[in-house]
Design an enzyme around this catalytic site. Structure first.
Site, PDB file in Angstrom:
ATOM      1  N   CYS A   1     100.152  20.771  80.115  1.00 39.98           N
ATOM      2  CA  CYS A   1      98.780  20.320  79.314  1.00 39.98           C
ATOM      3  C   CYS A   1      97.641  21.187  79.635  1.00 39.98           C
ATOM      4  O   CYS A   1      97.663  22.180  80.424  1.00 39.98           O
ATOM      5  CB  CYS A   1      98.481  18.771  80.065  1.00 39.98           C
ATOM      6  SG  CYS A   1      99.851  17.621  79.718  1.00 39.98           S
TER       7      CYS A   1
ATOM      8  N   HIS B   1      93.672  16.415  79.191  1.00 42.30           N
ATOM      9  CA  HIS B   1      93.373  15.248  79.820  1.00 42.30           C
ATOM     10  C   HIS B   1      92.551  15.656  80.967  1.00 42.30           C
ATOM     11  O   HIS B   1      92.164  16.887  81.446  1.00 42.30           O
ATOM     12  CB  HIS B   1      94.719  14.517  80.198  1.00 42.30           C
ATOM     13  CG  HIS B   1      95.449  15.622  81.336  1.00 42.30           C
ATOM     14  ND1 HIS B   1      95.141  16.042  82.549  1.00 42.30           N
ATOM     15  CD2 HIS B   1      96.804  16.030  81.061  1.00 42.30           C
ATOM     16  CE1 HIS B   1      96.233  16.660  83.085  1.00 42.30           C
ATOM     17  NE2 HIS B   1      97.122  16.730  82.220  1.00 42.30           N
TER      18      HIS B   1
END
Length: 171
Positions: free
Chosen positions: A146, A124
């Site tokens: 992430c 992301h």
């Protein structure tokens, strides 16, 4: 003495501005990415079309990046081979590509520990409203597990990474 301090500060500002504003090379129109290889220790993600390396991205990882993700909340980024299994243009971060973690082995391992494996592992951009941080986000591992890139880079990846592309995450 003051001249030296002012000169040093001026040089520092110029260096930081060049780092922040210097453009990275853009992918050619029509580029297709079918494989991503993440090297956690080097903090890079390489994008491939077939066997051809098309671009290398500098990344930030989970707050506790060493080792394979074992359970929810450990701050680790998983290791292993997964796929890009979803995409979200409206997340809390500037777009994301979903990673197919956890797999059956990840779930079984977490259960043996009496824990949940976690999930929602993504590639992301920056938190919405924080895109101005740009490349400076790379100076620290800050995600919950992430893989983070700049907003411009996730825009590029979002357009070029094919569904079910392989992502190999290495220590």
């Amino acid at each position: 003495m003051w001249k030296y301090i002012v000169y040093t500060l001026l040089v520092l500002v110029v260096v930081l501005a060049v780092y922040y504003f210097y453009p990275s090379h853009k992918l050619a129109p029509g580029t297709v990415i079918d494989k991503l290889v993440v090297n956690k220790s080097k903090r890079v993600m390489q994008a491939y079309n077939g066997n051809t390396l098309v671009k290398t991205y500098k990344i930030a990882l989970g707050k506790n990046p060493v080792g394979h993700k074992q359970f929810e909340g450990d701050g680790k980024t998983p290791e292993g081979t997964y796929t890009i299994n979803e995409r979200n243009p409206n997340s809390g971060y500037h777009k994301n590509l979903g990673i197919s973690y956890p797999n059956a082995e990840d779930i079984a391992y977490a259960r043996r520990l009496g824990k949940l494996p976690g999930g929602l592992i993504k590639i992301h951009g920056l938190r919405n409203g924080r895109g101005y941080i740009g490349k400076f986000h790379r100076w620290k591992n800050w995600t919950a597990g992430c893989i983070a890139v700049t907003d411009e880079e996730i825009d590029e990846l979002y357009k070029t990474v094919i569904p079910n592309a392989v992502i190999q995450i290495e220590p």
